[in-house]
Design a protein around this motif. Sequence first.
Motif, PDB file in Angstrom:
ATOM      1  N   GLY A  78      -5.357  19.724  -6.561  1.00  0.00           N
ATOM      2  CA  GLY A  78      -3.989  19.526  -7.027  1.00  0.00           C
ATOM      3  C   GLY A  78      -3.238  18.605  -6.094  1.00  0.00           C
ATOM      4  O   GLY A  78      -3.709  18.255  -5.017  1.00  0.00           O
ATOM      5  N   VAL A  79      -2.083  18.183  -6.521  1.00  0.00           N
ATOM      6  CA  VAL A  79      -1.271  17.264  -5.728  1.00  0.00           C
ATOM      7  C   VAL A  79      -0.168  18.050  -5.029  1.00  0.00           C
ATOM      8  O   VAL A  79       0.649  18.690  -5.693  1.00  0.00           O
ATOM      9  CB  VAL A  79      -0.665  16.154  -6.623  1.00  0.00           C
ATOM     10  N   PRO A  80      -0.149  18.036  -3.700  1.00  0.00           N
ATOM     11  CA  PRO A  80       0.900  18.773  -2.979  1.00  0.00           C
ATOM     12  C   PRO A  80       2.241  18.055  -3.070  1.00  0.00           C
ATOM     13  O   PRO A  80       2.323  16.918  -3.523  1.00  0.00           O
ATOM     14  CB  PRO A  80       0.378  18.772  -1.536  1.00  0.00           C
ATOM     15  N   ASP A  81       3.249  18.725  -2.611  1.00  0.00           N
ATOM     16  CA  ASP A  81       4.597  18.169  -2.634  1.00  0.00           C
ATOM     17  C   ASP A  81       4.842  17.360  -1.366  1.00  0.00           C
ATOM     18  O   ASP A  81       5.594  17.766  -0.492  1.00  0.00           O
ATOM     19  CB  ASP A  81       5.615  19.298  -2.770  1.00  0.00           C
ATOM     20  N   CYS A  82       4.160  16.222  -1.235  1.00  0.00           N
ATOM     21  CA  CYS A  82       4.399  15.338  -0.086  1.00  0.00           C
ATOM     22  C   CYS A  82       4.663  13.932  -0.609  1.00  0.00           C
ATOM     23  O   CYS A  82       4.103  13.509  -1.612  1.00  0.00           O
ATOM     24  CB  CYS A  82       3.233  15.357   0.902  1.00  0.00           C
ATOM     25  N   ALA A  83       5.530  13.258   0.072  1.00  0.00           N
ATOM     26  CA  ALA A  83       5.950  11.925  -0.367  1.00  0.00           C
ATOM     27  C   ALA A  83       4.840  10.898  -0.180  1.00  0.00           C
ATOM     28  O   ALA A  83       4.108  10.929   0.801  1.00  0.00           O
ATOM     29  CB  ALA A  83       7.185  11.500   0.416  1.00  0.00           C
ATOM     30  N   THR A  84       4.743   9.994  -1.144  1.00  0.00           N
ATOM     31  CA  THR A  84       3.895   8.817  -1.022  1.00  0.00           C
ATOM     32  C   THR A  84       4.847   7.646  -0.837  1.00  0.00           C
ATOM     33  O   THR A  84       5.704   7.405  -1.683  1.00  0.00           O
ATOM     34  CB  THR A  84       3.035   8.616  -2.289  1.00  0.00           C
ATOM     35  N   CYS A  89       0.868  -1.180   0.000  1.00  0.00           N
ATOM     36  CA  CYS A  89       0.000   0.000   0.000  1.00  0.00           C
ATOM     37  C   CYS A  89       0.897   1.220   0.000  1.00  0.00           C
ATOM     38  O   CYS A  89       2.093   1.123   0.249  1.00  0.00           O
ATOM     39  CB  CYS A  89      -0.936   0.001   1.197  1.00  0.00           C
ATOM     40  N   HIS A  90       0.311   2.364  -0.307  1.00  0.00           N
ATOM     41  CA  HIS A  90       1.055   3.618  -0.300  1.00  0.00           C
ATOM     42  C   HIS A  90       0.334   4.602   0.617  1.00  0.00           C
ATOM     43  O   HIS A  90      -0.885   4.714   0.562  1.00  0.00           O
ATOM     44  CB  HIS A  90       1.169   4.193  -1.713  1.00  0.00           C
ATOM     45  N   VAL A  91       1.106   5.292   1.449  1.00  0.00           N
ATOM     46  CA  VAL A  91       0.554   6.247   2.403  1.00  0.00           C
ATOM     47  C   VAL A  91       1.206   7.600   2.170  1.00  0.00           C
ATOM     48  O   VAL A  91       2.405   7.687   1.895  1.00  0.00           O
ATOM     49  CB  VAL A  91       0.814   5.789   3.857  1.00  0.00           C
ATOM     50  N   SER A  92       0.404   8.644   2.290  1.00  0.00           N
ATOM     51  CA  SER A  92       0.926  10.008   2.250  1.00  0.00           C
ATOM     52  C   SER A  92       0.128  10.862   3.217  1.00  0.00           C
ATOM     53  O   SER A  92      -0.912  10.438   3.729  1.00  0.00           O
ATOM     54  CB  SER A  92       0.822  10.599   0.838  1.00  0.00           C
ATOM     55  N   GLN A  93       0.608  12.073   3.433  1.00  0.00           N
ATOM     56  CA  GLN A  93      -0.184  13.039   4.181  1.00  0.00           C
ATOM     57  C   GLN A  93      -1.480  13.259   3.413  1.00  0.00           C
ATOM     58  O   GLN A  93      -1.527  13.116   2.191  1.00  0.00           O
ATOM     59  CB  GLN A  93       0.582  14.351   4.331  1.00  0.00           C
ATOM     60  N   ALA A  94      -2.531  13.593   4.114  1.00  0.00           N
ATOM     61  CA  ALA A  94      -3.835  13.770   3.481  1.00  0.00           C
ATOM     62  C   ALA A  94      -3.849  14.997   2.578  1.00  0.00           C
ATOM     63  O   ALA A  94      -3.258  16.024   2.901  1.00  0.00           O
ATOM     64  CB  ALA A  94      -4.918  13.906   4.552  1.00  0.00           C
ATOM     65  N   ILE A 114      -4.847  10.472   6.628  1.00  0.00           N
ATOM     66  CA  ILE A 114      -3.890  10.111   5.575  1.00  0.00           C
ATOM     67  C   ILE A 114      -4.616   9.918   4.245  1.00  0.00           C
ATOM     68  O   ILE A 114      -5.845   9.859   4.197  1.00  0.00           O
ATOM     69  CB  ILE A 114      -3.136   8.808   5.919  1.00  0.00           C
ATOM     70  N   ASN A 115      -3.837   9.788   3.196  1.00  0.00           N
ATOM     71  CA  ASN A 115      -4.321   9.227   1.948  1.00  0.00           C
ATOM     72  C   ASN A 115      -3.718   7.837   1.862  1.00  0.00           C
ATOM     73  O   ASN A 115      -2.519   7.657   2.110  1.00  0.00           O
ATOM     74  CB  ASN A 115      -3.890  10.062   0.748  1.00  0.00           C
ATOM     75  N   LEU A 116      -4.546   6.865   1.535  1.00  0.00           N
ATOM     76  CA  LEU A 116      -4.123   5.466   1.494  1.00  0.00           C
ATOM     77  C   LEU A 116      -4.467   4.887   0.133  1.00  0.00           C
ATOM     78  O   LEU A 116      -5.631   4.908  -0.274  1.00  0.00           O
ATOM     79  CB  LEU A 116      -4.839   4.667   2.593  1.00  0.00           C
ATOM     80  N   SER A 117      -3.453   4.375  -0.564  1.00  0.00           N
ATOM     81  CA  SER A 117      -3.662   3.756  -1.874  1.00  0.00           C
ATOM     82  C   SER A 117      -3.344   2.276  -1.786  1.00  0.00           C
ATOM     83  O   SER A 117      -2.291   1.877  -1.297  1.00  0.00           O
ATOM     84  CB  SER A 117      -2.771   4.406  -2.932  1.00  0.00           C
TER      85      SER A 117
END
Length: 150
Positions: A32-38, A21-26, A89-92
Amino acid sequence: MNRSFTVKSEGGLLTALATPCHVSQAFNPANGVPDCATIQFNACWDTGATKSVITQRVVEACGLKSIRAIKPILLQGVDGFERSAAYVINLSLPDKVTFHNFTVVSKNPGNVWWDVLIGMDIISTGEFSIRSVNGKTEWSFSYASRKAAS
């Protein structure tokens, strides 16, 4: 849009249900897509877990900030209750099954192979099936996209 994936064991029955899975800051992708790591982690799917859980490794790697820093919540597990923090979070998951602005709790499970526990708060949003075919495990998850996920 429907998204789905199937996991098949290579030999014998599985003892755990796992996916990357992939996690990033929400963030809201409509803005738009912010500059945060997934970042990729190992996920364990657990039908006995009411809520999805992340480890401290996820919190630190993604630079997450608790949404309940002052008043921790109580998380009930197999060992009883423990204080926990909540994070958004955002969870993919595989096949781009993605949950945006999704609330999870943190737990320190000790030395485990997973960093994200997928609970019934995700599993119950789609169709989940598991079966044994010729002595091998096959399981799948299917999700119909909604406004909250894509």
